[in-house]
Design an enzyme around this catalytic site. Structure first.
Site, PDB file in Angstrom:
ATOM      1  N   GLY A  11       0.844  -1.201   0.000  1.00 36.60           N
ATOM      2  CA  GLY A  11       0.000   0.000   0.000  1.00 36.60           C
ATOM      3  C   GLY A  11       0.873   1.244   0.000  1.00 36.60           C
ATOM      4  O   GLY A  11       1.933   1.252   0.620  1.00 36.60           O
ATOM      5  N   ARG A  75      -0.779  -6.741  -4.083  1.00 35.22           N
ATOM      6  CA  ARG A  75      -1.175  -8.138  -4.260  1.00 35.22           C
ATOM      7  C   ARG A  75      -0.203  -8.762  -5.256  1.00 35.22           C
ATOM      8  O   ARG A  75      -0.599  -9.475  -6.168  1.00 35.22           O
ATOM      9  CB  ARG A  75      -2.605  -8.225  -4.744  1.00 35.22           C
ATOM     10  CG  ARG A  75      -3.567  -7.583  -3.731  1.00 35.22           C
ATOM     11  CD  ARG A  75      -4.945  -8.118  -3.775  1.00 35.22           C
ATOM     12  NE  ARG A  75      -5.517  -8.053  -2.435  1.00 35.22           N
ATOM     13  CZ  ARG A  75      -6.725  -8.505  -2.145  1.00 35.22           C
ATOM     14  NH1 ARG A  75      -7.467  -9.031  -3.057  1.00 35.22           N
ATOM     15  NH2 ARG A  75      -7.172  -8.433  -0.911  1.00 35.22           N
ATOM     16  N   ASP A 140       1.056   2.453   8.985  1.00 36.57           N
ATOM     17  CA  ASP A 140       0.685   1.711  10.198  1.00 36.57           C
ATOM     18  C   ASP A 140       1.771   1.766  11.280  1.00 36.57           C
ATOM     19  O   ASP A 140       1.492   1.494  12.445  1.00 36.57           O
ATOM     20  CB  ASP A 140       0.405   0.239   9.866  1.00 36.57           C
ATOM     21  CG  ASP A 140      -0.654   0.053   8.792  1.00 36.57           C
ATOM     22  OD1 ASP A 140      -1.463   0.979   8.605  1.00 36.57           O
ATOM     23  OD2 ASP A 140      -0.663  -1.006   8.140  1.00 36.57           O
ATOM     24  N   ASP A 142       4.188  -0.325  11.816  1.00 33.88           N
ATOM     25  CA  ASP A 142       4.247  -1.618  12.502  1.00 33.88           C
ATOM     26  C   ASP A 142       5.485  -2.457  12.178  1.00 33.88           C
ATOM     27  O   ASP A 142       5.480  -3.665  12.376  1.00 33.88           O
ATOM     28  CB  ASP A 142       2.966  -2.422  12.203  1.00 33.88           C
ATOM     29  CG  ASP A 142       2.797  -2.711  10.717  1.00 33.88           C
ATOM     30  OD1 ASP A 142       3.585  -2.188   9.896  1.00 33.88           O
ATOM     31  OD2 ASP A 142       1.879  -3.458  10.351  1.00 33.88           O
ATOM     32  N   ARG A 184      -4.267  -1.645  10.550  1.00 35.81           N
ATOM     33  CA  ARG A 184      -4.295  -3.125  10.618  1.00 35.81           C
ATOM     34  C   ARG A 184      -4.214  -3.614  12.058  1.00 35.81           C
ATOM     35  O   ARG A 184      -5.007  -3.198  12.870  1.00 35.81           O
ATOM     36  CB  ARG A 184      -3.145  -3.721   9.791  1.00 35.81           C
ATOM     37  CG  ARG A 184      -3.483  -3.884   8.349  1.00 35.81           C
ATOM     38  CD  ARG A 184      -2.494  -4.831   7.701  1.00 35.81           C
ATOM     39  NE  ARG A 184      -2.020  -4.328   6.437  1.00 35.81           N
ATOM     40  CZ  ARG A 184      -2.646  -4.503   5.279  1.00 35.81           C
ATOM     41  NH1 ARG A 184      -3.753  -5.190   5.228  1.00 35.81           N
ATOM     42  NH2 ARG A 184      -2.166  -4.003   4.171  1.00 35.81           N
ATOM     43  N   HIS A 284      -8.851   5.836   3.045  1.00 34.70           N
ATOM     44  CA  HIS A 284      -7.616   6.083   2.288  1.00 34.70           C
ATOM     45  C   HIS A 284      -7.183   7.541   2.279  1.00 34.70           C
ATOM     46  O   HIS A 284      -6.105   7.856   1.744  1.00 34.70           O
ATOM     47  CB  HIS A 284      -7.763   5.528   0.872  1.00 34.70           C
ATOM     48  CG  HIS A 284      -7.794   4.026   0.869  1.00 34.70           C
ATOM     49  ND1 HIS A 284      -8.928   3.321   1.190  1.00 34.70           N
ATOM     50  CD2 HIS A 284      -6.823   3.110   0.661  1.00 34.70           C
ATOM     51  CE1 HIS A 284      -8.660   2.022   1.148  1.00 34.70           C
ATOM     52  NE2 HIS A 284      -7.393   1.870   0.837  1.00 34.70           N
TER      53      HIS A 284
HETATM   54  O1  F6P Z   1      -1.089  -1.144   5.543  1.00 32.00           O
HETATM   55  C1  F6P Z   1      -1.600   0.082   5.154  1.00 32.00           C
HETATM   56  C2  F6P Z   1      -3.103   0.044   5.080  1.00 32.00           C
HETATM   57  O2  F6P Z   1      -3.552   1.337   4.725  1.00 32.00           O
HETATM   58  C3  F6P Z   1      -3.798  -0.450   6.337  1.00 32.00           C
HETATM   59  O3  F6P Z   1      -3.816   0.507   7.361  1.00 32.00           O
HETATM   60  C4  F6P Z   1      -5.148  -0.836   5.795  1.00 32.00           C
HETATM   61  O4  F6P Z   1      -5.756  -1.835   6.563  1.00 32.00           O
HETATM   62  C5  F6P Z   1      -4.811  -1.389   4.431  1.00 32.00           C
HETATM   63  O5  F6P Z   1      -3.543  -0.846   4.083  1.00 32.00           O
HETATM   64  C6  F6P Z   1      -5.813  -1.037   3.378  1.00 32.00           C
HETATM   65  O6  F6P Z   1      -5.450  -1.708   2.205  1.00 32.00           O
HETATM   66  P1  F6P Z   1      -6.125  -1.443   0.798  1.00 32.00           P
HETATM   67  O7  F6P Z   1      -5.450  -0.228   0.213  1.00 32.00           O
HETATM   68  O8  F6P Z   1      -5.819  -2.690   0.046  1.00 32.00           O
HETATM   69  O9  F6P Z   1      -7.585  -1.197   1.027  1.00 32.00           O
END
Ligand code: F6P
Length: 361
Positions: A11, A75, A140, A142, A184, A284
């Site tokens: 992401g 992905r 995040d 993390d 997350r 987002h």
């Molecule tokens: O890891 C970054 C993040 O923005 C998370 O905080 C969130 O759960 C996830 O990615 C969202 O992913 P996507 O962009 O696939 O919806």
């Protein structure tokens, strides 16, 4: 060092372009080294148009820009790629093709800017002989071994501004405002924004909560004359003994997509307390937009340090921030234990001391 590659995976996070810019400029000026940009994460090695030369002119003006000029893919695990073949979903390993692509380009190093997933892939590629250097990215925050990842500060500022805005309307209407934030399995965005934005309730994955404790806080505030309340809820928060709320289930290849817990908390408050309740999902917006000065500064230092590390042959390592200094640690050390909020730590203690409820009383 004649030629290195750079890619952004997972992401996006504000500051990716600042890292790319620092990599290109440092490689050019300090090492007279060419940089190849790999598009859309590791996928760029598979695609005929997936590799672009990047010189100083190509990175002009991108420092304040969000997103990534290289594109990204969350992905795109080369070790487990989902494909549809003859109408059936299959999982294939394309890592050999990626390694061949890297060898064809004759890269002396590959700077991988990514979070947990992308850096795990980098570590596996390193074990197969690819000279990778990691740069820790994620809103995040993390990733282990580093005090902070770039992107977190910008997301935190966006979340805090949202809480500030919710405050004024909450107060005007005597309402409870519930804000769902990303992160997350880590509650850093909700915790830090909650403290910075003056939330009354903070729910994070690391501290399972009780619905009754949340409503008790709202009721106490009403009884004390504060007719509105603000709750910052991490998407990964879960009720004690209950499950996380997901938008889509995960499987062996993809992680679940979290989301919906704020709606559940808001509904419970609305039905249980006598206070009108509204829910906002920031989503987002936390990932987009221009990076803060802190993230530009950190991303630039990470990018420059990654090039110096490549020149020194420090492959299989990741740049990190510790005690305000840029250091490097092995990818193994960085990824061994994902970083989580220390529930006994100073930040949580500070929040509790301010009267903020974690819904666990
Ligand atoms: O890891 C970054 C993040 O923005 C998370 O905080 C969130 O759960 C996830 O990615 C969202 O992913 P996507 O962009 O696939 O919806």
């Amino acid at each position: 060092m004649k030629r290195i590659g750079v890619l952004t995976g997972g992401g996006d996070a504000p500051g990716l372009n600042a890292v790319i810019r620092a990599v290109v400029k440092t490689a050019d000026k300090d090492y007279n080294c060419d940089v190849m940009g790999i598009r859309d994460g590791y996928d760029g090695f598979l695609n005929p148009y997936g590799v672009v030369p990047l010189g100083p002119a190509d990175v002009r003006g991108i420092l304040p820009r969000g997103g990534t000029i290289l594109g990204t893919a969350n992905r795109g695990n080369p070790f487990a790629r989902k494909l549809i073949q003859e109408g059936k979903e299959i999982v294939v390993d394309v890592s050999e093709q990626i390694i061949e692509g890297i060898q064809r380009l004759q890269l002396d190093g590959l700077v991988v800017i990514g979070g947990d997933g992308t850096l795990h892939i980098a570590m596996e590629l390193f074990a197969r002989g690819v000279p990778v250097i990691g740069v820790p990215k994620t809103i995040d925050n993390d990733i282990g071994g580093t005090e902070v990842t770039f992107g977190f500060d910008t997301a935190l500022n966006t979340a805090t501004e949202a809480l500030d805005r919710l405050h004024t309307t909450a107060e005007a209407h005597h309402r409870v405002m519930v804000l769902e934030l990303m992160g997350r399995e880590a509650g850093f965005i909700a915790l830090h924004a909650g403290v910075s934005g003056g939330a009354d309730i903070i729910l994070i994955p690391e501290i399972p909560f009780k619905f009754a404790s949340v409503t008790q806080k709202v009721n106490e505030r009403v009884a004390g004359g504060s007719l509105f309340s603000i709750a910052a809820v991490s998407e990964g928060a879960r009720p004690a003994g209950g499950e996380q709320v997901v938008k889509s289930e995960g499987d062996a290849v993809y992680v679940p997509r979290l989301g919906g817990i704020a709606q559940m908390v808001g509904k419970y408050i609305g039905e249980t307390c006598k206070t009108e309740t509204r829910v906002t999902v920031l989503g987002h917006l936390q990932r987009g937009g221009s990076p803060t000065a802190f993230d530009r500064w950190l991303a630039t230092r990470y990018g420059a340090a990654a090039v110096r590390l490549a020149a020194a042959g420090g492959f299989g390592r990741m740049v990190a921030l510790r005690d305000a200094k840029i250091i490097d640690i092995s990818l193994g050390e960085a990824l061994a234990v994902p970083k989580r909020v220390d529930v006994e730590g100073e930040t949580v203690r500070t929040a509790r001391g301010l009267g903020i409820s974690f819904g666990d009383a």
